[in-house]
Design an enzyme around this catalytic site. Structure first.
Site, PDB file in Angstrom:
ATOM      1  N   ASP A   1      -3.642  -1.950   2.031  1.00  0.00           N
ATOM      2  CA  ASP A   1      -5.277  -1.969   1.637  1.00  0.00           C
ATOM      3  C   ASP A   1      -5.307  -2.650   0.385  1.00  0.00           C
ATOM      4  O   ASP A   1      -4.671  -2.386  -0.674  1.00  0.00           O
ATOM      5  CB  ASP A   1      -5.540  -0.345   1.563  1.00  0.00           C
ATOM      6  CG  ASP A   1      -5.198   0.430   2.683  1.00  0.00           C
ATOM      7  OD1 ASP A   1      -5.648  -0.276   3.774  1.00  0.00           O
ATOM      8  OD2 ASP A   1      -4.913   1.637   2.807  1.00  0.00           O
TER       9      ASP A   1
ATOM     10  N   ASP B   1      -1.814  -4.067  -4.934  1.00  0.00           N
ATOM     11  CA  ASP B   1      -2.864  -4.410  -5.545  1.00  0.00           C
ATOM     12  C   ASP B   1      -3.225  -3.189  -6.828  1.00  0.00           C
ATOM     13  O   ASP B   1      -3.961  -3.269  -7.509  1.00  0.00           O
ATOM     14  CB  ASP B   1      -4.131  -4.448  -4.734  1.00  0.00           C
ATOM     15  CG  ASP B   1      -4.454  -2.789  -4.197  1.00  0.00           C
ATOM     16  OD1 ASP B   1      -5.350  -2.532  -4.507  1.00  0.00           O
ATOM     17  OD2 ASP B   1      -3.871  -2.559  -3.424  1.00  0.00           O
TER      18      ASP B   1
ATOM     19  N   ASP C   1       2.132  -3.735   0.262  1.00  0.00           N
ATOM     20  CA  ASP C   1       1.300  -2.505   0.487  1.00  0.00           C
ATOM     21  C   ASP C   1       0.090  -3.119   1.432  1.00  0.00           C
ATOM     22  O   ASP C   1       0.059  -4.414   1.722  1.00  0.00           O
ATOM     23  CB  ASP C   1       0.435  -2.589  -0.899  1.00  0.00           C
ATOM     24  CG  ASP C   1      -0.601  -1.242  -0.747  1.00  0.00           C
ATOM     25  OD1 ASP C   1      -0.466  -0.362  -0.099  1.00  0.00           O
ATOM     26  OD2 ASP C   1      -1.451  -1.226  -1.634  1.00  0.00           O
TER      27      ASP C   1
END
Length: 232
Positions: free
Chosen positions: A18, A191, A16
């Site tokens: 961001d 995250d 991922d």
């Protein structure tokens, strides 16, 4: 980074973007940047941008609505001015946020011979140069529909790389290369609890700078937890 000798499958490191490889949300920061630069009506835009970001964190975001909103400045400015603004955004916001610990993580997988792929729910306009700056060739982002002139309409093209759509797009990407999930070994860093579907699909799930819910899930499922950015 060592690999077991009895597993000779191609190895993929999926990331991922961001709050995983970057200690910020590039989609949100692009919106804030356009407001600061006066490319959109700043006060109302910034407030709406914050509302959408909160919806994303809560898992309730309407991605089609958000993409229409988030591409407003790009569509209004046109190609030349948009690309110039994006270069400024990269220099002012993104480049300072590319931190050594993220580059070291990427380098470990690259040096191990892994194929690197970013799988992000942020759109292709924002993320293309970020992937390039990180040295990652393969980018699966939200693709944007183009009109007859070749510029963006504000609508999503195809399956967006969001939630379960990340698994769908990765499956398509594997199929294009003659692979399936069983023929490769995948490690996925994220995250966000929005990415549970792909974390569950991967051979190795690593909750990276995880939100509270994902941290709890990782602890319950025995997934590794990597706090790459302690302040993220």
């Amino acid at each position: 980074m060592t690999h077991t000798l009895n597993d000779q499958r191609p190895r993929l490191a999926l990331f991922d973007l961001d709050h995983t490889l970057l200690p910020l949300d590039s989609d949100y920061e692009w919106g804030q940047f356009t407001a600061r630069k006066g490319l959109v009506h700043s006060e109302s835009f910034a407030q709406r941008n914050a509302e959408f970001f909160a919806q994303y964190r809560a898992g309730t975001l309407d991605l089609n609505e958000y993409v229409q909103f988030a591409t407003e400045a790009v569509r209004k400015l046109g190609p030349q001015a948009s690309h110039a603004a994006r270069e400024c955004f990269m220099a002012e916001v993104i480049t300072p946020a590319i931190l050594p610990q993220a580059l070291d993580l990427i380098a470990k997988h690259r040096d191990a011979g892994d194929t690197l792929v970013i799988v992000t729910a942020t759109n292709e306009f924002v993320t293309g140069p970020i992937a390039q700056a990180l040295g990652i060739t393969h980018l699966l982002a939200v693709n944007l529909e183009r009109d007859a002139s070749g510029w963006y309409t504000g609508r999503i093209a195809g399956t967006p790389t969001s939630r379960e759509g990340k698994v769908t797009r990765m499956t398509q990407w594997l199929t294009e290369r003659g692979w399936d999930w069983d023929s490769v070994h995948t490690t996925f860093y994220s995250d966000s609890s929005n990415d549970l579907a792909l974390l569950e699909q991967a051979n190795v799930a690593i909750a990276t700078n995880p939100d509270d819910f994902l941290r709890q899930q990782a602890q319950q499922r025995g997934w590794a937890i990597l706090d790459l950015f302690p302040q993220a």
